[in-house]
Design a protein around this motif. Sequence first.
Motif, PDB file in Angstrom:
ATOM      1  N   LEU A  85       0.825  -1.204   0.000  1.00  0.00           N
ATOM      2  CA  LEU A  85       0.000   0.000   0.000  1.00  0.00           C
ATOM      3  C   LEU A  85       0.861   1.255   0.000  1.00  0.00           C
ATOM      4  N   ILE A  86       0.315   2.331  -0.575  1.00  0.00           N
ATOM      5  CA  ILE A  86       1.042   3.594  -0.638  1.00  0.00           C
ATOM      6  C   ILE A  86       0.090   4.761  -0.455  1.00  0.00           C
ATOM      7  N   ARG A  87       0.556   5.788   0.257  1.00  0.00           N
ATOM      8  CA  ARG A  87      -0.122   7.082   0.323  1.00  0.00           C
ATOM      9  C   ARG A  87       0.939   8.170   0.225  1.00  0.00           C
ATOM     10  N   ARG A  88       0.553   9.295  -0.349  1.00  0.00           N
ATOM     11  CA  ARG A  88       1.488  10.393  -0.573  1.00  0.00           C
ATOM     12  C   ARG A  88       0.909  11.685  -0.024  1.00  0.00           C
ATOM     13  N   SER A  89       1.815  12.559   0.455  1.00  0.00           N
ATOM     14  CA  SER A  89       1.394  13.855   0.983  1.00  0.00           C
ATOM     15  C   SER A  89       2.220  14.965   0.359  1.00  0.00           C
ATOM     16  N   GLY A  90       1.539  15.982  -0.157  1.00  0.00           N
ATOM     17  CA  GLY A  90       2.213  17.141  -0.728  1.00  0.00           C
ATOM     18  C   GLY A  90       2.172  18.361   0.160  1.00  0.00           C
ATOM     19  N   ASP A  91       1.651  18.214   1.391  1.00  0.00           N
ATOM     20  CA  ASP A  91       1.564  19.363   2.303  1.00  0.00           C
ATOM     21  C   ASP A  91       2.174  19.041   3.668  1.00  0.00           C
ATOM     22  N   ASN A  92       3.320  18.363   3.625  1.00  0.00           N
ATOM     23  CA  ASN A  92       4.106  18.093   4.838  1.00  0.00           C
ATOM     24  C   ASN A  92       3.413  17.163   5.815  1.00  0.00           C
ATOM     25  N   GLY A  93       2.552  16.279   5.303  1.00  0.00           N
ATOM     26  CA  GLY A  93       1.930  15.271   6.130  1.00  0.00           C
ATOM     27  C   GLY A  93       0.595  15.645   6.741  1.00  0.00           C
ATOM     28  N   LEU A  94       0.088  16.830   6.438  1.00  0.00           N
ATOM     29  CA  LEU A  94      -1.195  17.251   7.009  1.00  0.00           C
ATOM     30  C   LEU A  94      -2.358  16.506   6.364  1.00  0.00           C
ATOM     31  N   THR A  95      -2.294  16.277   5.055  1.00  0.00           N
ATOM     32  CA  THR A  95      -3.304  15.482   4.350  1.00  0.00           C
ATOM     33  C   THR A  95      -2.598  14.494   3.440  1.00  0.00           C
ATOM     34  N   TRP A  96      -3.322  13.409   3.085  1.00  0.00           N
ATOM     35  CA  TRP A  96      -2.729  12.328   2.310  1.00  0.00           C
ATOM     36  C   TRP A  96      -3.645  11.926   1.163  1.00  0.00           C
ATOM     37  N   ASN A  97      -3.034  11.627   0.016  1.00  0.00           N
ATOM     38  CA  ASN A  97      -3.811  11.115  -1.107  1.00  0.00           C
ATOM     39  C   ASN A  97      -4.441   9.771  -0.732  1.00  0.00           C
ATOM     40  N   PRO A  98      -5.522   9.382  -1.417  1.00  0.00           N
ATOM     41  CA  PRO A  98      -6.136   8.076  -1.128  1.00  0.00           C
ATOM     42  C   PRO A  98      -5.147   6.936  -1.274  1.00  0.00           C
ATOM     43  N   SER A 148      10.300   3.960  -8.938  1.00  0.00           N
ATOM     44  CA  SER A 148       9.377   4.987  -9.423  1.00  0.00           C
ATOM     45  C   SER A 148      10.186   6.193  -9.887  1.00  0.00           C
ATOM     46  N   SER A 149       9.798   6.753 -11.028  1.00  0.00           N
ATOM     47  CA  SER A 149      10.469   7.949 -11.555  1.00  0.00           C
ATOM     48  C   SER A 149       9.620   9.199 -11.400  1.00  0.00           C
ATOM     49  N   ASP A 150       8.468   9.081 -10.721  1.00  0.00           N
ATOM     50  CA  ASP A 150       7.574  10.235 -10.582  1.00  0.00           C
ATOM     51  C   ASP A 150       7.098  10.409  -9.132  1.00  0.00           C
ATOM     52  N   GLU A 151       8.036  10.271  -8.202  1.00  0.00           N
ATOM     53  CA  GLU A 151       7.793  10.514  -6.778  1.00  0.00           C
ATOM     54  C   GLU A 151       6.696   9.613  -6.198  1.00  0.00           C
ATOM     55  N   GLY A 152       6.655   8.383  -6.701  1.00  0.00           N
ATOM     56  CA  GLY A 152       5.754   7.398  -6.128  1.00  0.00           C
ATOM     57  C   GLY A 152       4.380   7.323  -6.744  1.00  0.00           C
ATOM     58  N   GLU A 153       4.115   8.082  -7.803  1.00  0.00           N
ATOM     59  CA  GLU A 153       2.797   8.011  -8.441  1.00  0.00           C
ATOM     60  C   GLU A 153       2.619   6.702  -9.195  1.00  0.00           C
ATOM     61  N   THR A 154       3.645   6.281  -9.912  1.00  0.00           N
ATOM     62  CA  THR A 154       3.598   5.008 -10.637  1.00  0.00           C
ATOM     63  C   THR A 154       4.889   4.248 -10.369  1.00  0.00           C
ATOM     64  N   TRP A 155       4.811   2.915 -10.547  1.00  0.00           N
ATOM     65  CA  TRP A 155       5.954   2.066 -10.237  1.00  0.00           C
ATOM     66  C   TRP A 155       6.168   1.053 -11.351  1.00  0.00           C
ATOM     67  N   GLY A 156       7.442   0.689 -11.565  1.00  0.00           N
ATOM     68  CA  GLY A 156       7.769  -0.304 -12.574  1.00  0.00           C
ATOM     69  C   GLY A 156       7.572  -1.715 -12.054  1.00  0.00           C
ATOM     70  N   ASP A 157       7.990  -2.680 -12.841  1.00  0.00           N
ATOM     71  CA  ASP A 157       7.882  -4.083 -12.450  1.00  0.00           C
ATOM     72  C   ASP A 157       9.014  -4.450 -11.481  1.00  0.00           C
ATOM     73  N   PRO A 158       8.755  -5.360 -10.548  1.00  0.00           N
ATOM     74  CA  PRO A 158       9.795  -5.801  -9.616  1.00  0.00           C
ATOM     75  C   PRO A 158      10.945  -6.481 -10.342  1.00  0.00           C
ATOM     76  N   VAL A 159      12.166  -6.253  -9.861  1.00  0.00           N
ATOM     77  CA  VAL A 159      13.376  -6.875 -10.394  1.00  0.00           C
ATOM     78  C   VAL A 159      14.033  -7.658  -9.266  1.00  0.00           C
TER      79      VAL A 159
END
Length: 392
Positions: A85-98, A148-159
Amino acid sequence: MQPIRFSTALVLVTISIFAGIAPPVQGRYVIDPVVEEEIEVWSDANSIESVDSRVPIIVPSSTGKLVALSEGRRDGSDSSLKFLLIRRSGDNGLTWNPTDVVLEDPMDSPGGLNLGAILTDYTTGKMMVVYSHCAHNCEIPKSYLVESSDEGETWGDPVELNVTQGIRQFSPGPGYGIQKVHEPYKGRLIFCGHGGTISADGVFCICSDDHGKTWKRHIDLPSIPFNHTYIEGELAPDENQVVELKNGSLLFTIRNQLYYETRARIFALSKDGGETIDLTSIQVPETMPDSAEASGMIYLEKYDLVLHSNAFYSAARMNMTLSWSYDEGATWSWSDHLQIWPGPSGYSCLTPIPNRPGYVGLLFEKGPLDGKESTKFVTFTIINLRPKWQKD
């Protein structure tokens, strides 16, 4: 007429001013931390079909966004099939993406994934996660890396990573990996973990000097004796977190699986910047009690400060506490700590908040006060360190 005499100190100060160099100011930063916010990141209600969210890890991206991951366990056990699972925050941890899913175990898999550590390569901007698979069910577990090359938005295949020569498995973290910013080996990427089994346990790290293209194992600290029958009281270093100090050395906080010397954390140093662990540096301070679990640690070079998080209690996973050291982890004082939560407390991971100087974040497993040792939530606590310069 008598010659005019000046004190040596005055002469030195005068010379330094005229040379454009200010005299050194002796002192240090001290902190008086307080909790300002607490945000629930995962619970049964928002963890996408999983029964239990465990093993939270977190790291800032190259631009300072906070990226958190955890295991979504289908049946709650270490060996269960899982979501990553992953969640990301662009406001220093105050709110998180789904909550989103990086990957999930196939239903016919013999065992589940096990987190794991996350790292940001600040040269390339890439993020990497290393995890083990089937650590509890398979005779030969495997280790994988996903990027991930876009700060965790998308991820490649496991190696798959072939880094287990001489040990049964490599189980990274839990926590985060580092990129060295000082010599020796400036720019080196380092993931540290453990051997995964009690009899053949130990601290093991993998390093890359080409931004993750290839990896080699370094810094082994095997259990002593190695690969023999379990005996409580022996040295069996386990899950760990590493930080880099300002002189390029590495400081480890290590789970004391067999309670070597006492029920407390193990600390150790790599004084050669990441090649070996100095056996003479190993210490087990009674001022850092612990009941054998993963803990968090960060080093804030601006303040010359090591911060540590763990369930600060020797008998059970209770009492999540922030501790700090003013001498790079050489000593830990009973007075220098802040209780975050008195109740059930599990694995934790600390992070700086780059876009909010003087603040840090703590992601940890938390349980209700009446829940004994069970943890039901993963929360993110925002802590204001309130750093202040103190002259000697």
